[in-house]
Design a protein around this motif. Sequence first.
Motif, short mmCIF file in Angstrom:
data_model
loop_
_atom_site.label_atom_id
_atom_site.label_comp_id
_atom_site.label_asym_id
_atom_site.label_seq_id
_atom_site.Cartn_x
_atom_site.Cartn_y
_atom_site.Cartn_z
N ILE A 453 -0.98 -12.66 6.76
CA ILE A 453 -0.88 -12.56 5.31
C ILE A 453 -1.83 -13.58 4.71
O ILE A 453 -2.31 -14.48 5.39
N ALA A 463 -0.90 -8.79 2.28
CA ALA A 463 -0.32 -8.61 3.61
C ALA A 463 -1.01 -7.49 4.36
O ALA A 463 -1.34 -6.45 3.78
N ASP A 464 -1.20 -7.69 5.65
CA ASP A 464 -1.71 -6.64 6.53
C ASP A 464 -0.72 -5.48 6.52
O ASP A 464 0.47 -5.66 6.76
N GLU A 465 -1.23 -4.28 6.25
CA GLU A 465 -0.34 -3.13 6.12
C GLU A 465 0.33 -2.73 7.43
O GLU A 465 1.29 -1.95 7.43
N LEU A 472 7.62 -6.94 5.43
CA LEU A 472 7.12 -6.68 4.08
C LEU A 472 8.23 -6.77 3.05
O LEU A 472 8.05 -7.30 1.95
N VAL A 481 3.79 -8.21 -3.47
CA VAL A 481 3.00 -8.05 -2.25
C VAL A 481 1.99 -6.92 -2.43
O VAL A 481 2.34 -5.85 -2.93
N THR A 483 -0.45 -4.73 0.00
CA THR A 483 -0.79 -4.46 1.40
C THR A 483 -2.20 -3.90 1.50
O THR A 483 -2.68 -3.21 0.60
N THR A 484 -2.87 -4.22 2.60
CA THR A 484 -4.24 -3.77 2.77
C THR A 484 -4.58 -3.72 4.26
O THR A 484 -3.86 -4.27 5.10
#
Length: 527
Positions: A453, A463-465, A472, A481, A483-484
């Motif tokens: 993150i 945050a990393d998806e 999450l 948050v 996500t990506t």
Amino acid sequence: MSRNLSTSMQVSKTVIETEHGVVAAQHRIAAEAGAAVLAAGGDAVDAAIATSFAIGVVEPWMSGPAGGGGLMLWRADEGRAYALNYGMRSPAALDPAEYPLNKDGKSDDLFPWDTVEGERNVQGATAVAVPGLVDGMGKMHARFGTIPWAELLSPAIALAKDGLLVDWFAALNIASSTRALAKDPDAAALFLEDGQWPTVSGWTALADKRLDMSTMARSLQELAEQGARAMYDGDLAQMLARDVQDKGGSLSAEDLRRYNAFFSDPLSFDYRGTRFDVLPGLTAGPTMQEAMKVMAARALDATVPGAAAYGAYTDGLDAAYATRLETMGYDGETHGHEGCTTHFSVVDKRGNMVSQTQTLLSIFGSRVVSPSTGFLLNNGIMWFDPVQGRPNSLAPDKPCLMNVCPVLGSKGDTRFAFGASGGRKIVSAVTQLASFVADFDMDLADTFHQPRIDVSGGDTIVADETLPDDVLAALRSKKPVVTTKRTIFPYAFACPAGVMRKNGKNSGCTEIMSPWGDAIAENKGSA
């Protein structure tokens, strides 16, 4: 090890173990230069110097002789760490009154400062600070080098004579800054074609497309023959200062003559049985220490990072950034372009380690090229808050507040050197990487493939998806948050590089999405 980026593609990097030394860098060619020095009998310091100058040629928009940064060094025979600070400074003749604020608006570069008229603190010669990298490398070589200085610069000189290969990733980086580069005739002449980004080397072309780096090659040759202080006391200093002043900046030959990189004791602290050494002072080292102090008081997950761990990362980094912004100087929330920084880590067969970060600050720095030296110049003045009366306000002859966070760690028979590029994202990345090893006994492959993150003092968590739904959900209970994916361009997270020594074996790894990044062993194999 791999992480899903879509239903049809997985990305991973192979990590091997070797008894030989390893260099992990954001560009494979620079890592190869350092590994060749190790193979020739040099130690980690020699390899780091060769890598430093080589990487300034092959990815000049990230770093180079006209930049600065910081370094952590472990000497295995002494059993101790050294800190070397070669950060940038503002010129003595800089006048804050020449950086008047606009009435409204925020900068769209790295930091959301109040905007300065004409972006004089961001773009152009007025944004250039006193560079420190060459003096830093010279002092490191004088104290610890084993191979002649000129030999360590020879790979960079050869690369500059060959010219910069314009592959797809180089073209992408140049394209991202074409409008800014076009404002300086010398930057445009070096990087652009008729005001546009250069043609990419063709898929089936027999000849590579290369940019002319011959002026830089001559300057590097002068540094090789005359030593590091030629950048500060010799003809190079005079030419560099004249070029900056001719373009309206305040950097002087006297600023260069007075510059002095310095060694100090590291900032050392313990965390759950792991010893860490980081840079003290106006760096992200104290920020990492405070984040891990908060984390140490939290109960984490038993075997793998889960909701408790990522929650502790969030709380620790939030608290640490609050302190950083209030007491060390507000450095804003990163958005827009990412930092123009590179990091590499080295371990030799004797266990000596280097964790080194160097930067021009923004991508392509000030977007100004010194025509006499061929060096792309930094925009270190942007590190200062243009509003007066604050801890980090713009002033003459003042050290810059840096985001760099090279770190050394030791746990039992495991020792590691981590760091990253990515502006304010750096300390989030390095703190989590350190925890993955300290709290969960991850090896290097698991550490670098584990989702992360980013918590950098803003209102949201990035945050990393691929993180589990329960992680999450726990993060969303703390703050919004986003996500990506981990992508090649742009980087939503920092871009780390690290080495590890465990049971007498060395390994290295770089950010898995970095198309140029690689770890190279001195026996010329990928690590």
